[in-house]
Enzyme design. Sequence first.
Site, short mmCIF file in Angstrom:
data_model
loop_
_atom_site.label_atom_id
_atom_site.label_comp_id
_atom_site.label_asym_id
_atom_site.label_seq_id
_atom_site.Cartn_x
_atom_site.Cartn_y
_atom_site.Cartn_z
N GLU A 1 0.32 -0.70 0.06
CA GLU A 1 -0.28 -0.23 0.45
C GLU A 1 0.87 1.63 0.13
O GLU A 1 2.39 0.99 0.11
CB GLU A 1 -0.85 -0.12 1.20
N HIS B 1 -4.13 3.50 8.08
CA HIS B 1 -3.03 2.80 8.99
C HIS B 1 -2.07 4.49 8.85
O HIS B 1 -1.79 5.78 8.53
CB HIS B 1 -2.70 2.39 8.05
#
Length: 702
Positions: free
Chosen positions: A250, A293
């Site tokens: 990611e 995150h």
Amino acid sequence: MFSRSAASVPRAGTLRLATKLQGKRLYSISKARRSYDDTIQNLKIGEHTRVIYQGFTGRVATINAQESLNYGTNIVGGVTPGKDGEHLGKPVLPTVRAAKEQLKPDATAIYVAAQHAAKAIEEAIEAEIPLIVAVAEHIPLHDILRITSILNTQSKSRFVGANAPGIISPIGKCRIGFQPLPTFSPGHIGIVAKSGTLSYETVASITRSGLGQSLCIGMGGDVVAGTSLVDALKVFETDPDTEGIVLVGEVGGRAEEEAAEWIRDYRKRVKQPKPIAALVGGRTAPVGRIMGHAGAWAAPGENLAEDKYKIIQDAGATMVDHPEKFGGVMKTLLSQAGKDVGKIVSHAQSVNQSRSMHTMRRVRPSTQRTYHPAQAADQRRSLHIQGQQAVDLLKPALRDISISNDPPQATDSYYLSITVDRSARQPCILVSPTTDPSTTHKRMRRIPYDYQRGPTQDDIASAIRHLQIDAAPPLAHAQTASLITTLASFYKTHEAITLTTDLTITSSGSLHLSTPRLHFDDAAYKSTKRQASIHALRDTGLEEAVEVEAERHGIVFVKLHAGDASASIGTLVNGAGLAMNTVDALSLPPHEGKCANFLDTGGKATSETVKKSFELILRDERVKVIFVNIFGGLTDCGMIAEGVIMAFNEVDMRGIPVVVRLRGTNEEVGQRKIAESGLELEAFDGFQEAATRVVELANAKR
């Protein structure tokens, strides 16, 4: 029948506590030992891996341990400070050292709150537990930097986490983490992922294909991770049970680029390399924003997710745009590699494949980009301070150097930052001899330094040489060296993530700082109440009101494409990685829609958070259709369906159509509730079908 034995897990040796300095424990190793990299093979867990729990008698640990015991995990006991006795039929000991001596564990699962996690991890390292798994979110960054500085001095303990689902071997019936067990099945595909929810959807696809999983490693979504993508790839390469590899990355960091380098080298040196498929989430993420995150943002000098996607593809991996495609793609790749796919499938155990993973019935009612430092101002989720506030914060530490919020006036200006080198797992000096946006990124250099000691004189000299001011007037040269030392100290004392400034040399030969940008770790305050004075500087009045309100409800909301009326798709997703990928898949070909928001309800969404999420999405007048995309790993699809129905009954939906995709735990229950609700909802099991319908509805409303 395939199995893993503890024979492949190196037994712990003896780690010597070398010294104590200013209350911080430092560790040293003997000449016979080498490095932290020697612990990679400790990741090979299996049915005979002896596991202990730290925080064993706590409520969450108890529930998790019972599930793992039922699964087959060889839990031999646990630790609760100050306690002796028995729990779940296993011994409880008061210290990790005592547990190490009496229970001979190969791994420990740390189930303590974020504010206590660092101490628990240190105790496990001191006891030389071979594998340490920490699942807690919001462990302060500087706690982890201290931990990794300790890990870098030894070669006995391997760390997985933090903020990771953990590690699981379905073929060896060993779980150390909180992965949703019904999703997994024994088999022969190795998976490593940064995102928990993306990994669960990946696992589900591999399970439905019949291939199953050999070993699944959660790298975790924090800024600094104890185990990297490359570490996992090295394990999969030599693992006889692993026939194919899936990598899920990611936005944020350089782990994907390093994985690409490893893949390229692997494919050159191995005659019959194992096939590798990959996905990178956050390809359409806005620059400079944290996407759920803690580590899901591109730091200065790092490539964006779209560039990382291309880099991995160029290295030879097969790329997918959505995790539900991994199963079919991997079967094709194995076949092309000359593997007997039927034999691999037949070897895979089927015990878990049918549990809550059925294909659902569709119900339809009749009706190379890179991050540039100047873009850091857009960061909202962590504490970001700039302007005069940043100047005022730095001035007391920089008494002999002039500083202002004005942009550099001189033609020549230099870039200086103290930030994190995620690959080295250390802070670093980041320098460039120019602040020209077209070349700054290309000319940046990272100089990692030890977290405990700070930058050495050689580190500082290297930074000054790269800045190309080593021939500057003596005063500017001396001030630059002093500045680096001061900023490194400020960085550690105030628990910063990135401290950035532009430098110029005045006509009098002195140094001047311009436009400082300061980025701090919000977990330091939220988890431990440290840095309260820094946290108090946050001005929520400068932020999007909807994002601030979402945060109060445990929801991560990012408004996208502000001012663009064509951004008409509202998204509601559980899990940051899955939310990023949902926006990507809707926005990129073949769908080419445009999303109005990123919304992560959290990995454990409730019906109430779903209702609140609808309210937040509907505040945007641009929204013409809402897409609810839930993968029920830790989240119950039946509960999500109740939340959707609750929202329809209690929230003014403005006649906006809603497309719902529920997959995973209790998916059939959730689908049935949607179907029987009598509401104008469109429900799908497949992502591609659902995405096609969402974009179709959005286009029809233009």
